[in-house]
Design a protein around this motif. Structure first.
Motif, PDB file in Angstrom:
ATOM      1  N   ARG B 135     -11.463   0.664   2.839  1.00  0.00           N
ATOM      2  CA  ARG B 135     -11.538   1.676   3.886  1.00  0.00           C
ATOM      3  C   ARG B 135     -10.704   2.888   3.543  1.00  0.00           C
ATOM      4  N   ASN B 136     -10.261   2.908   2.302  1.00  0.00           N
ATOM      5  CA  ASN B 136      -9.502   4.061   1.847  1.00  0.00           C
ATOM      6  C   ASN B 136      -8.233   4.312   2.638  1.00  0.00           C
ATOM      7  N   VAL B 137      -7.573   3.242   3.062  1.00  0.00           N
ATOM      8  CA  VAL B 137      -6.277   3.473   3.698  1.00  0.00           C
ATOM      9  C   VAL B 137      -5.389   4.205   2.707  1.00  0.00           C
ATOM     10  N   ASP B 138      -4.523   5.043   3.225  1.00  0.00           N
ATOM     11  CA  ASP B 138      -3.651   5.800   2.334  1.00  0.00           C
ATOM     12  C   ASP B 138      -2.551   4.926   1.775  1.00  0.00           C
ATOM     13  N   GLY B 139      -2.317   3.832   2.435  1.00  0.00           N
ATOM     14  CA  GLY B 139      -1.308   2.906   1.942  1.00  0.00           C
ATOM     15  C   GLY B 139      -1.503   1.563   2.600  1.00  0.00           C
ATOM     16  N   LEU B 140      -1.031   0.562   1.912  1.00  0.00           N
ATOM     17  CA  LEU B 140      -1.237  -0.794   2.392  1.00  0.00           C
ATOM     18  C   LEU B 140       0.113  -1.502   2.418  1.00  0.00           C
ATOM     19  N   LEU B 141       0.533  -1.931   3.590  1.00  0.00           N
ATOM     20  CA  LEU B 141       1.782  -2.675   3.710  1.00  0.00           C
ATOM     21  C   LEU B 141       1.427  -4.129   3.976  1.00  0.00           C
ATOM     22  N   VAL B 142       1.949  -4.992   3.170  1.00  0.00           N
ATOM     23  CA  VAL B 142       1.569  -6.393   3.288  1.00  0.00           C
ATOM     24  C   VAL B 142       2.800  -7.289   3.337  1.00  0.00           C
ATOM     25  N   SER B 143       2.866  -8.092   4.364  1.00  0.00           N
ATOM     26  CA  SER B 143       3.869  -9.155   4.374  1.00  0.00           C
ATOM     27  C   SER B 143       3.160 -10.400   3.876  1.00  0.00           C
ATOM     28  N   GLU B 149       3.916 -16.018  -7.933  1.00  0.00           N
ATOM     29  CA  GLU B 149       2.995 -16.569  -8.936  1.00  0.00           C
ATOM     30  C   GLU B 149       1.572 -16.723  -8.399  1.00  0.00           C
ATOM     31  N   HIS B 150       1.384 -16.589  -7.105  1.00  0.00           N
ATOM     32  CA  HIS B 150       0.035 -16.681  -6.550  1.00  0.00           C
ATOM     33  C   HIS B 150      -0.517 -15.343  -6.092  1.00  0.00           C
ATOM     34  N   LEU B 151       0.240 -14.300  -6.362  1.00  0.00           N
ATOM     35  CA  LEU B 151      -0.238 -12.985  -5.971  1.00  0.00           C
ATOM     36  C   LEU B 151      -0.628 -12.215  -7.216  1.00  0.00           C
ATOM     37  N   PRO B 152      -1.930 -12.171  -7.514  1.00  0.00           N
ATOM     38  CA  PRO B 152      -2.365 -11.470  -8.726  1.00  0.00           C
ATOM     39  C   PRO B 152      -2.054  -9.985  -8.596  1.00  0.00           C
ATOM     40  N   PRO B 153      -1.885  -9.316  -9.728  1.00  0.00           N
ATOM     41  CA  PRO B 153      -1.645  -7.875  -9.667  1.00  0.00           C
ATOM     42  C   PRO B 153      -2.800  -7.192  -8.958  1.00  0.00           C
ATOM     43  N   PRO B 154      -2.546  -6.050  -8.353  1.00  0.00           N
ATOM     44  CA  PRO B 154      -3.595  -5.400  -7.570  1.00  0.00           C
ATOM     45  C   PRO B 154      -4.808  -5.095  -8.433  1.00  0.00           C
ATOM     46  N   PRO B 155      -6.008  -5.417  -7.954  1.00  0.00           N
ATOM     47  CA  PRO B 155      -7.212  -5.119  -8.716  1.00  0.00           C
ATOM     48  C   PRO B 155      -7.388  -3.614  -8.835  1.00  0.00           C
ATOM     49  N   PRO B 156      -8.129  -3.179  -9.839  1.00  0.00           N
ATOM     50  CA  PRO B 156      -8.334  -1.739 -10.035  1.00  0.00           C
ATOM     51  C   PRO B 156      -8.931  -1.122  -8.782  1.00  0.00           C
ATOM     52  N   GLY B 157      -8.512   0.090  -8.495  1.00  0.00           N
ATOM     53  CA  GLY B 157      -9.075   0.780  -7.357  1.00  0.00           C
ATOM     54  C   GLY B 157      -8.389   0.427  -6.053  1.00  0.00           C
ATOM     55  N   HIS B 158      -7.478  -0.525  -6.107  1.00  0.00           N
ATOM     56  CA  HIS B 158      -6.758  -0.851  -4.883  1.00  0.00           C
ATOM     57  C   HIS B 158      -5.891   0.319  -4.474  1.00  0.00           C
ATOM     58  N   ARG B 159      -5.717   0.454  -3.179  1.00  0.00           N
ATOM     59  CA  ARG B 159      -4.877   1.527  -2.670  1.00  0.00           C
ATOM     60  C   ARG B 159      -3.421   1.170  -2.911  1.00  0.00           C
ATOM     61  N   PRO B 160      -2.560   2.192  -2.909  1.00  0.00           N
ATOM     62  CA  PRO B 160      -1.136   1.936  -3.118  1.00  0.00           C
ATOM     63  C   PRO B 160      -0.646   0.877  -2.136  1.00  0.00           C
ATOM     64  N   THR B 161       0.017  -0.104  -2.672  1.00  0.00           N
ATOM     65  CA  THR B 161       0.412  -1.243  -1.857  1.00  0.00           C
ATOM     66  C   THR B 161       1.910  -1.473  -1.964  1.00  0.00           C
ATOM     67  N   VAL B 162       2.524  -1.824  -0.863  1.00  0.00           N
ATOM     68  CA  VAL B 162       3.917  -2.229  -0.918  1.00  0.00           C
ATOM     69  C   VAL B 162       4.060  -3.518  -0.124  1.00  0.00           C
ATOM     70  N   LEU B 163       4.803  -4.424  -0.696  1.00  0.00           N
ATOM     71  CA  LEU B 163       5.031  -5.679   0.006  1.00  0.00           C
ATOM     72  C   LEU B 163       6.243  -5.510   0.896  1.00  0.00           C
ATOM     73  N   VAL B 164       6.068  -5.832   2.143  1.00  0.00           N
ATOM     74  CA  VAL B 164       7.196  -5.743   3.063  1.00  0.00           C
ATOM     75  C   VAL B 164       7.669  -7.161   3.357  1.00  0.00           C
ATOM     76  N   ALA B 174       5.364  -2.913  -5.713  1.00  0.00           N
ATOM     77  CA  ALA B 174       6.577  -2.412  -5.083  1.00  0.00           C
ATOM     78  C   ALA B 174       6.877  -3.356  -3.928  1.00  0.00           C
ATOM     79  N   ALA B 175       8.107  -3.743  -3.787  1.00  0.00           N
ATOM     80  CA  ALA B 175       8.462  -4.691  -2.734  1.00  0.00           C
ATOM     81  C   ALA B 175       9.711  -4.235  -2.016  1.00  0.00           C
ATOM     82  N   ILE B 176       9.707  -4.472  -0.724  1.00  0.00           N
ATOM     83  CA  ILE B 176      10.845  -4.082   0.102  1.00  0.00           C
ATOM     84  C   ILE B 176      11.217  -5.262   0.968  1.00  0.00           C
ATOM     85  N   GLY B 177      12.481  -5.531   1.040  1.00  0.00           N
ATOM     86  CA  GLY B 177      12.872  -6.635   1.902  1.00  0.00           C
ATOM     87  C   GLY B 177      14.363  -6.654   2.108  1.00  0.00           C
ATOM     88  N   ALA B 178      14.776  -7.493   3.008  1.00  0.00           N
ATOM     89  CA  ALA B 178      16.202  -7.638   3.238  1.00  0.00           C
ATOM     90  C   ALA B 178      16.776  -8.588   2.196  1.00  0.00           C
TER      91      ALA B 178
END
Lengths: 347, 347
Positions: B135-143, B149-164, B174-178
């Motif tokens: 859906r062409n989100v400008d960014g994807l935040l994922v918890s 080891e079970h999270l494959p690298p983002p497939p081509p064409g994926h929108r910028p993603t950050v793990l929260v 890119a990952a962000i956390g406490a």
DNA sequence: TTGAAAGCGCTAACAA
DNA sequence: TTGTTAGCGCTTTCAA
């Protein structure tokens, strides 16, 4: 930077991941079919595809990790496959539970939920509704903070809208809500009838409206049915802090009521704390009951007696209503359920 | 069909309301300009438009109640002015608070939030990420609920993603956390050092990973720092019920620990109930402390001692990261704050 | 059963 | 300063 960039011009190197996502044309090329066939396979229609061809297409889809571009589909079909949800505050457990229910119901239909918080501000709410509408959401669910007289009819071109968490009709809108008057009546009646209380206070939001709030109405009706004068009403904000402050006030009264009806789970959460902080016990020193009945209320101590709203059913109905473009101006009312736990004094 | 089609050739008849929304072409025609100029006016660029022309365009826009089609713009620009947020469960107070923080930060930038719940299912999560991305989100935040080891690298064409809510690095993301290890350490160290506990149990989720969970690590480190053997670990689901069941189990042990560290507010909520139900008092009979520190923890009784995550700051950073397309593979770690309240035994 | 192709409404490069 | 036009990726009609 720990990753290395692929060398750009080396053609025979193992193919670096393509910068762009695969499109339907890529899949068609890989499978040796036309783009139409890919569409037929992806959408399982509207034309049949030979099993063998379909298998080839599916293989190509998997190989290329193809996923359809929803924006393009949305443009072509004239629908965004998305519903908008406007709530006052997603941090409130009631709205969090509502959002979850809407999200579950929406995803069953392949719809996404665009979430927006009005911060309990009517102007923000209006802007959010316009914004969501211009994004061609297939439906707009709004838990409005505005009373009917401050909610103008939807402007022309607005997307189908349904008001959720609306405990009474709104002219010009489809509205869905729990029968809050009955819910309030039930739980107060329980206090009066079963436990023999004669003095029950109500904690509720500030009244910005001409008409009495349904919960207030049910509260008063319960007293009337028992031939009692209505209990005192404390107006505060709908938040934990509001409930906390309200109870602090009530506990300071010379004649402390035997029970308090909190008009939301969130206020109840604050109320519990004020009671404990005062060194009092619930229900021995003061009984507490509430309206809403999210899962929150089950895990307070003692577990809270509540009138519970059927959130999941209402969310489902709201979605069905807004997607079916039902007639406006009607009001679907859902019965609440009296859930007797311990905070009222029941064993 | 209740609308009548306009008679095609009658030029002078009063225009009946168009059945479809006005497009940029309608506006261009009405204003006597090209569609490009309409674009320039609507977007205030990228070319200048003569004031007089712009005024004509604006008049036409108003007259036709034109509003741009977001799907078309999104398809063309590859951006939707929307960020996606994937969480395991929006009903969990931690994620509700996170969603609120993201929503506040996003709306400051004029971005909408598309919310999706993975139901703590890795496959659903993957699908949701693909769906949002398409859906062409400008960014994807994922918890994410998946270990690195079970999270494959983002497939081509994926929108910028950050793990929260990511308490350690994820290769390729890119990952962000406490700093959960430190947070766990702090609160357990408080129990051990200040209150002199020697036996503290840990309640945490089932371990699906190779590496020890950071909270578990911090827990163990605190014991080591005090020259103590680590306390027992109870694995359960991250939910109120999980916390409830875990405490029931712990309370049935022959040697009941003096304190329990709950690895989330939600589990703590269930834990409190189990303690109360057993007729025990907190902190007298058993001290309880937790990780997360949402506003929830402030309103339990006794108020809960927690290591609090800086949710708002992390949400803001996540948005900035994902919109600024920061380098992948880095991990921004935020310090937690030890909030001492009463459940640990402090007065 | 499959393919070719016409748009959906918009943006922006290029031309005038 | 403005106009023309080529797509973005998809669905679906029409033809083969």
């Amino acid at each position: 930077m720990t990753t290395t960039l692929p060398a750009p011009e080396v053609q025979d190197a193992p193919a670096p991941a393509p910068a762009r996502a695969a499109t339907r044309a890529d899949v068609a090329r890989a499978a040796g079919v036309s783009t139409a066939v890919v569409s037929y396979v992806v959408n399982e229609g509207p034309r049949r595809v030979a099993p063998h061809t379909a298998a080839r297409v599916r293989a190509a889809i998997a190989a290329l990790a193809y996923s359809p571009n929803v924006a393009a589909r949305s443009l072509r079909k004239g629908s965004s496959e998305m519903v908008g949800l406007v709530v006052p505050d997603i941090g409130n457990p009631y709205f969090a539970e509502l959002a979850r229910a809407v999200e579950v119901a929406a995803s069953e239909q392949g719809l996404l939920v665009a979430l927006a918080s009005s911060q309990a501000d009517g102007d923000v709410e209006r802007e959010l509704m316009a914004e969501l509408s211009s994004r061609n959401v297939d439906g707009l669910l709004v838990s409005t903070v505005r009373p009917p007289e401050h909610l103008p009819p939807p402007p022309p071109g607005h997307r189908p809208t349904v008001l959720v968490n609306a405990s009474r009709p709104y002219p010009g809108y489809a509205a869905i809500g729990a029968d809050a008057a009955q819910g309030a009546y039930d739980v107060v009646d329980h206090l009066l009838g079963v436990h023999g209380h004669t003095s029950v206070a109500l904690v509720i939001g500030a009244s910005t409206e001409r008409l009495p709030e349904p919960r207030e109405e049910g509260f008063a009706n319960a007293f009337a049915a028992h031939g009692l004068p209505p209990g005192p009403v404390v107006r505060t904000v709908f938040s934990r802090t509001g409930g906390y402050e309200a109870l602090r006030r009530i506990l300071s009264w010379r004649h402390r009521p035997g029970a308090v009806f909190l008009s939301s789970d969130e206020q109840a959460s604050g109320a519990y704390r004020a009671v404990r902080e005062a060194g009092l016990e619930c229900p021995e020193d003061i009984a507490l009951v509430a309206y809403d009945g999210t899962s929150h209320s089950e895990f307070s101590w003692p577990p809270m007696t509540v009138s519970r709203q059927p959130i999941a059913a209402m969310a489902r109905a709201a979605l069905a209503t807004v997607l079916g473009s039902s007639p406006v101006g009607n009001h679907q009312e859902f019965a609440t359920e009296l859930v007797v736990r311990r905070s009222c004094g029941c064993p």
